[in-house]
Design a protein around this motif. Sequence first.
Motif, mmCIF file in Angstrom:
data_model
loop_
_atom_site.group_PDB
_atom_site.id
_atom_site.type_symbol
_atom_site.label_atom_id
_atom_site.label_comp_id
_atom_site.label_asym_id
_atom_site.label_seq_id
_atom_site.Cartn_x
_atom_site.Cartn_y
_atom_site.Cartn_z
ATOM 1 N N LEU A 150 -3.192 17.979 3.204
ATOM 2 C CA LEU A 150 -2.395 18.113 1.983
ATOM 3 C C LEU A 150 -3.273 17.840 0.779
ATOM 4 C CD1 LEU A 150 1.075 16.359 2.527
ATOM 5 C CD2 LEU A 150 0.510 18.794 2.641
ATOM 6 N N LEU B 275 -1.622 14.903 12.084
ATOM 7 C CA LEU B 275 -2.446 13.835 12.665
ATOM 8 C C LEU B 275 -2.740 12.803 11.583
ATOM 9 C CD1 LEU B 275 -5.191 16.051 14.366
ATOM 10 C CD2 LEU B 275 -3.624 14.575 15.630
ATOM 11 N N GLY B 276 -2.552 11.542 11.899
ATOM 12 C CA GLY B 276 -2.957 10.472 10.980
ATOM 13 C C GLY B 276 -4.150 9.778 11.607
ATOM 14 N N SER B 277 -3.885 8.609 12.236
ATOM 15 C CA SER B 277 -4.967 7.918 12.942
ATOM 16 C C SER B 277 -5.273 8.584 14.285
ATOM 17 C CB SER B 277 -4.593 6.455 13.158
ATOM 18 O OG SER B 277 -3.365 6.361 13.860
ATOM 19 N N ALA C 76 0.870 -1.184 0.000
ATOM 20 C CA ALA C 76 0.000 0.000 0.000
ATOM 21 C C ALA C 76 0.905 1.232 0.000
ATOM 22 C CB ALA C 76 -0.882 -0.005 1.244
ATOM 23 N N ASP D 58 1.870 11.625 2.271
ATOM 24 C CA ASP D 58 1.238 12.539 3.226
ATOM 25 C C ASP D 58 2.289 13.191 4.114
ATOM 26 O OD1 ASP D 58 -0.847 13.726 4.959
ATOM 27 O OD2 ASP D 58 -2.137 12.256 3.992
ATOM 28 N N MET D 59 1.815 13.796 5.192
ATOM 29 C CA MET D 59 2.728 14.406 6.143
ATOM 30 C C MET D 59 3.423 13.317 6.956
ATOM 31 S SD MET D 59 0.466 17.585 7.556
ATOM 32 C CE MET D 59 -1.181 16.908 7.460
ATOM 33 N N SER E 209 -8.575 9.092 4.418
ATOM 34 C CA SER E 209 -7.243 8.502 4.308
ATOM 35 C C SER E 209 -6.137 9.545 4.266
ATOM 36 C CB SER E 209 -7.178 7.644 3.039
ATOM 37 O OG SER E 209 -7.415 8.467 1.921
ATOM 38 N N LYS E 210 -6.456 10.795 4.612
ATOM 39 C CA LYS E 210 -5.431 11.835 4.568
ATOM 40 C C LYS E 210 -5.126 12.391 5.951
ATOM 41 C CE LYS E 210 -3.815 13.138 1.248
ATOM 42 N NZ LYS E 210 -2.608 12.519 0.610
ATOM 43 N N GLY E 211 -3.862 12.760 6.132
ATOM 44 C CA GLY E 211 -3.437 13.366 7.395
ATOM 45 C C GLY E 211 -3.948 14.794 7.523
ATOM 46 N N ARG E 212 -3.947 15.297 8.755
ATOM 47 C CA ARG E 212 -4.466 16.641 9.030
ATOM 48 C C ARG E 212 -3.574 17.378 10.019
ATOM 49 N NH1 ARG E 212 -8.810 12.938 9.075
ATOM 50 N NH2 ARG E 212 -10.699 13.602 7.973
ATOM 51 N N ASP F 224 2.126 7.934 12.671
ATOM 52 C CA ASP F 224 1.097 7.457 13.602
ATOM 53 C C ASP F 224 0.999 5.932 13.568
ATOM 54 O OD1 ASP F 224 0.386 9.909 14.525
ATOM 55 O OD2 ASP F 224 -1.665 9.885 13.754
ATOM 56 N N ALA G 138 1.238 5.440 0.485
ATOM 57 C CA ALA G 138 0.591 6.663 0.974
ATOM 58 C C ALA G 138 1.560 7.819 0.790
ATOM 59 C CB ALA G 138 0.227 6.516 2.449
ATOM 60 N N MET H 263 -4.321 5.674 7.155
ATOM 61 C CA MET H 263 -3.322 6.174 6.213
ATOM 62 C C MET H 263 -3.005 5.188 5.090
ATOM 63 S SD MET H 263 -3.015 9.077 7.492
ATOM 64 C CE MET H 263 -1.853 9.649 6.263
ATOM 65 N N PHE H 264 -3.117 3.891 5.386
ATOM 66 C CA PHE H 264 -2.812 2.881 4.370
ATOM 67 C C PHE H 264 -4.035 2.012 4.165
ATOM 68 C CE2 PHE H 264 1.227 4.002 6.230
ATOM 69 C CZ PHE H 264 2.060 4.099 5.133
ATOM 70 N N SER H 265 -4.311 1.658 2.923
ATOM 71 C CA SER H 265 -5.393 0.702 2.757
ATOM 72 C C SER H 265 -4.893 -0.555 2.076
ATOM 73 C CB SER H 265 -6.557 1.316 1.988
ATOM 74 O OG SER H 265 -6.078 1.971 0.858
ATOM 75 N N GLY I 176 4.223 13.215 10.036
ATOM 76 C CA GLY I 176 3.554 12.957 11.319
ATOM 77 C C GLY I 176 2.393 11.984 11.178
ATOM 78 N N SER I 177 1.594 12.162 10.132
ATOM 79 C CA SER I 177 0.430 11.283 9.933
ATOM 80 C C SER I 177 0.873 9.859 9.633
ATOM 81 C CB SER I 177 -0.437 11.753 8.767
ATOM 82 O OG SER I 177 -0.371 13.119 8.601
ATOM 83 N N ILE I 178 1.915 9.743 8.819
ATOM 84 C CA ILE I 178 2.427 8.419 8.467
ATOM 85 C C ILE I 178 3.003 7.725 9.713
ATOM 86 C CG2 ILE I 178 4.208 7.201 7.132
ATOM 87 C CD1 ILE I 178 2.055 8.276 5.284
ATOM 88 N N PHE J 253 -5.026 -1.404 11.363
ATOM 89 C CA PHE J 253 -5.559 -0.484 10.365
ATOM 90 C C PHE J 253 -6.841 0.195 10.808
ATOM 91 C CE2 PHE J 253 -2.561 -2.991 8.079
ATOM 92 C CZ PHE J 253 -1.895 -2.021 7.351
#
Lengths: 209, 163
Positions: free
Chosen positions: B156, B26-28, A146, A150-151, B137-140, A157, A148, B96-98, A153-155, B108
Amino acid sequence: MMDENSEFTSIHMDAIREIGNIGTGNAATALSRLIGRAVDMDVPVAELVPIYEVTAHYGSPETRVCAVLIRSEELFSCSLMFLIDEEKADILADLVIPMDISGMPDEEKFQMRNSALAEQGNIILGTFLNALSQITGWTLPTTTPAVARDMLGSIMDVVASTFGVMGDSAMLVKTTLHIKGLESDLGGTVIMIPDPGTLETLLAKLGVL
Amino acid sequence: MSQPIHVGMADLVVSKHPATLITLGLGSCIGLVIFDQISKTAGMVHIMLPDSREAKNIPKPGKFADTAVPLLLEELAKLGVNRSQLRAKMAGGAQMFSLPGKTDSAIFGVGSRNIEATTKMLASAGIRLVASDTGGSKGRSVEFSTETMKFIVKTLGSGTKEL
């Protein structure tokens, strides 16, 4: 079962680092074959990092990154991640796309690069798992990759929350691959993320627990 | 604008006016803010996981939804807020991942379990959730200012939302 992550000793760290060593050595060779360029790797480091600091360990939270993730889910359930800066990821992707895509619409370019990265990440991480499989004798089937973007920080997590279920530190096996022959090095990092409680299974198998 | 205060993973910060509280990437995880519009007092917490019961010890109560929400309310009470005026806004809980067939797994599904647990904790504490931007599915990155009481959520690629 260990009570605390803090009970990891230098013997455990050495065992994990050795897996990283063999795993990424093979991964560097596989990637090198795929892209036709020399790939060097840093000596892997295994370190205990508080989960609250895993992002800072790699960069700033809003850095744009690309990550490829695969999972192994039977005898050793674990996620493996290949992490690379987003702009470097695109350069890496273009190395295996056999045509000039600069004139393509953005969406198509994006899809094409993501599937190239999925394949590259899959080879790097799959090779890493193969090494682990050889060392342990375990058969370790993997999921499809998979991707991704992104930022950071989010990854991260994914790393922090997986290690965070049971404890407050993450054992990071970190190694960087450097691809030669380009204007600048393309460094990418492999991170092993065992599911909660499974690192102990691995250490027991290696005879160091 | 006041100097922004960064709320790191599992951190919990409360402040009287003026304050700007931010959480990046922030992700999950969940960025939750509880505020009192009248006294302009607010607190933010960066929740990582839904449930503290599997943890052996809890050095940072902000880490888990079930310990973070009560602590945030307690800290706000110390600043003299009127509980009946408190409202909440939250963002985060992405996956973040699927991977096919993996959405419910422990790893997940953590984002959606975080959303569920936080929502439940707020409901049982009687705090009204007035705005949220969760899942996907996107970070914030989020920012809350006691001046405007607005929760600004950046993603993003798809820009900025004001909640």
